[in-house]
Design a protein around this motif. Structure first.
Motif, PDB file in Angstrom:
ATOM      1  N   LEU A   1       0.906  -1.232   0.025  1.00  0.00           N
ATOM      2  CA  LEU A   1       0.130   0.051   0.130  1.00  0.00           C
ATOM      3  C   LEU A   1       0.788   1.296  -0.012  1.00  0.00           C
ATOM      4  CD1 LEU A   1      -2.936   1.149  -0.040  1.00  0.00           C
ATOM      5  CD2 LEU A   1      -2.812   1.198   2.636  1.00  0.00           C
ATOM      6  N   ASN A   2       2.104   1.135   0.823  1.00  0.00           N
ATOM      7  CA  ASN A   2       2.893   2.376   0.626  1.00  0.00           C
ATOM      8  C   ASN A   2       3.813   2.604  -0.388  1.00  0.00           C
ATOM      9  OD1 ASN A   2       4.561   0.300   1.449  1.00  0.00           O
ATOM     10  ND2 ASN A   2       5.914   1.337   2.743  1.00  0.00           N
TER      11      ASN A   2
ATOM     12  N   ILE B   1      -9.904  -1.987   3.130  1.00  0.00           N
ATOM     13  CA  ILE B   1     -10.309  -2.370   4.011  1.00  0.00           C
ATOM     14  C   ILE B   1     -10.287  -3.763   4.149  1.00  0.00           C
ATOM     15  CG2 ILE B   1     -12.635  -2.075   3.263  1.00  0.00           C
ATOM     16  CD1 ILE B   1     -13.682  -1.772   6.308  1.00  0.00           C
TER      17      ILE B   1
ATOM     18  N   SER C   1      -7.116   3.376  -0.508  1.00  0.00           N
ATOM     19  CA  SER C   1      -7.609   2.971   0.739  1.00  0.00           C
ATOM     20  C   SER C   1      -8.302   1.462   0.539  1.00  0.00           C
ATOM     21  CB  SER C   1      -8.779   3.862   1.225  1.00  0.00           C
ATOM     22  OG  SER C   1      -8.262   4.971   1.615  1.00  0.00           O
TER      23      SER C   1
ATOM     24  N   SER D   1     -16.427   4.384   5.768  1.00  0.00           N
ATOM     25  CA  SER D   1     -15.286   4.464   6.578  1.00  0.00           C
ATOM     26  C   SER D   1     -14.106   4.816   5.565  1.00  0.00           C
ATOM     27  CB  SER D   1     -14.776   2.945   6.774  1.00  0.00           C
ATOM     28  OG  SER D   1     -14.783   2.002   5.775  1.00  0.00           O
ATOM     29  N   PHE D   2     -14.523   5.171   4.175  1.00  0.00           N
ATOM     30  CA  PHE D   2     -13.639   5.875   3.246  1.00  0.00           C
ATOM     31  C   PHE D   2     -13.641   7.458   2.968  1.00  0.00           C
ATOM     32  CE2 PHE D   2     -14.257   1.343   1.693  1.00  0.00           C
ATOM     33  CZ  PHE D   2     -12.933   0.692   1.904  1.00  0.00           C
TER      34      PHE D   2
ATOM     35  N   GLU E   1     -10.946  -2.226  -2.165  1.00  0.00           N
ATOM     36  CA  GLU E   1      -9.886  -1.490  -2.438  1.00  0.00           C
ATOM     37  C   GLU E   1     -10.622  -0.190  -3.060  1.00  0.00           C
ATOM     38  OE1 GLU E   1      -6.681  -2.747  -4.875  1.00  0.00           O
ATOM     39  OE2 GLU E   1      -6.543  -4.668  -3.568  1.00  0.00           O
TER      40      GLU E   1
ATOM     41  N   SER F   1      -3.915   7.222  -4.939  1.00  0.00           N
ATOM     42  CA  SER F   1      -4.691   7.523  -3.655  1.00  0.00           C
ATOM     43  C   SER F   1      -5.702   6.289  -3.539  1.00  0.00           C
ATOM     44  CB  SER F   1      -5.311   8.696  -3.672  1.00  0.00           C
ATOM     45  OG  SER F   1      -5.970   8.781  -2.586  1.00  0.00           O
TER      46      SER F   1
ATOM     47  N   ARG G   1      -9.000   6.520  -5.517  1.00  0.00           N
ATOM     48  CA  ARG G   1      -9.449   7.790  -5.854  1.00  0.00           C
ATOM     49  C   ARG G   1      -8.901   8.528  -6.969  1.00  0.00           C
ATOM     50  NH1 ARG G   1      -8.265   7.364  -0.488  1.00  0.00           N
ATOM     51  NH2 ARG G   1     -10.062   7.188   0.814  1.00  0.00           N
TER      52      ARG G   1
END
Length: 391
Positions: A49-50, A59, A57, A78-79, A138, A55, A141
């Motif tokens: 992810l890093n 869960i 996110s 939650s996003f 996933e 962009s 954005r």
């Protein structure tokens, strides 16, 4: 003002194993000290992810279970910068950073926010996004058209099911709550010998909904009845060739009765609407893994979906206001046929190109969507019921 009512629910989730697993104390201690690595699967190359430049996110499955999430809409809040409109029984129209559709009636729509489930494009068909046995969600954005086509101009939501493995394992889930809510799910997987590794899941969710129709004296005019079944099969044709098969089936038969004159949870409609989906999907991906530092992937998708959406346009019943009233019902039936084909040759080793630290992708992408619409409505210009069709 939007009021959200919380409710109590009881659930049971159990894992099934064919044999116990033993580990010594040293190994157990080492595992607890390991750092969890979250990988993004929606990019051309799998990366942490890093490391991704988008962009994104994510869960995971544990977080979804803690939230008692049954459907994609249960996780969207939650996003950051992600929202959805409430014009359907479940989240079908999604917005990312303020961009996205809020509804669809007669006009054809190319969704600005894409939705992929196990690599199959369900954009605009959010009713199919059941979360049972989904490994992670996933959210990308910003524009993703270079990777996912025209359906991801504002962003994309990607759902990946739990991958098949050679070890036999599974789980079942039962839950119950008020408003006559009940859910049951079963997932099992393991080796099928020469056929490869398989994973099968099926879930059924039912609920009366939160609306009460006082005119019809019913409490289930916005009920939810959702069935989802998925099969994933990974077959090693040889040492270098891998065939991955995905089969989906969804049967959603939800009510839609959300319009209230007093902005309460009590309605007066004499013709409650519905929000339905029946879909079948197939994905085949053939991968060649014989190259030293690259791989070749060829995939085809086929999605057939029949949708039905209707609502009581006048919100009330005949006789509520003689001389001032009117009666109207609006229904939209769509038959959708999607075909997707893709060929990709991509690097596995970041130093695969002449020893230079680089990643590369070469490929072709083809997408075709055909939609037939039949609208059953009241034509106010002619003053009679009418049928409108388009292709």
């Amino acid at each position: 003002m939007k009021i959200i009512h919380s409710y109590l629910a009881a659930s049971i989730t159990t894992a099934l194993f064919t044999s116990p697993v033993f580990a010594d104390v040293a190994e157990d201690t080492q595992d607890t000290q390991d750092i969890e690595i979250i990988e993004v699967s929606g990019d051309f190359h799998r990366r942490t992810l890093n490391e991704t430049t988008s962009s994104v996110s994510i869960i995971d499955k544990d977080a979804m279970q803690q939230r008692h999430s049954q459907h994609l809409q249960d996780t969207l809040n939650s996003f950051a910068n992600v929202n959805f409109s409430g014009g359907t029984s479940t989240a079908r129209f999604i917005q990312i950073r303020g961009i996205g559709e809020r509804s669809q009636f007669v006009d054809p729509v190319t969704p600005s926010v894409g939705l992929l489930i196990d690599g199959i494009d369900y954009s605009g068909l959010g009713s199919a996004a059941s979360l049972f046995d989904i490994n992670q969600v996933e959210v990308f954005r910003g524009p993703q058209s270079g990777r996912f086509g025209v359906n991801a101009m504002a962003g994309l939501l990607l759902l990946d099911s739990t991958a098949p493995s050679s070890d036999f394992n599974g789980e079942f889930q039962l839950s119950a709550g008020n408003y006559s809510e009940a859910m049951g799910g079963l997932a099992m997987g393991g080796s099928l010998g020469a056929l490869g590794n398989a994973r099968f899941s099926v879930s059924q969710f039912q609920q009366d909904g939160y609306m009460e129709n006082t005119y019809l004296d019913k409490e289930d005019t916005e009920q939810r009845d959702e069935l989802s079944a998925r099969l994933l099969l990974d077959t090693e044709l040889s040492k270098d060739w891998l065939l991955q098969t995905v089969l989906h089936y969804n049967d959603v038969d939800n009510g839609y009765d959300a319009f209230s004159l007093d902005n309460t949870r009590e309605t007066l409609s004499d013709e409650p609407g519905f929000d339905r989906l029946e879909s079948q999907a197939l994905r085949l991906q053939l991968s060649y893994l014989g190259f030293d530092n690259s791989r070749l992937e060829m995939s085809v998708n086929q999605l057939d979906a029949d949708t039905g959406y209707a609502y009581d346009e006048d919100w009330t019943y005949e006789g509520i206001a003689p001389g001032w009233e009117y009666s109207s019902f609006d229904a939209y039936f769509r038959e959708r046929d999607d075909k997707t084909a893709e060929v990709r040759w991509l690097s596995d080793d970041p130093e695969a190109l002449f020893g230079i630290d680089s990643e590369w992708v070469l490929g072709l992408y083809y997408y075709d969507k055909s939609v037939q619409l039949t609208r059953d409505y009241f034509n106010w210009d002619l003053g009679v019921p009418a049928i409108f069709e388009s292709d």
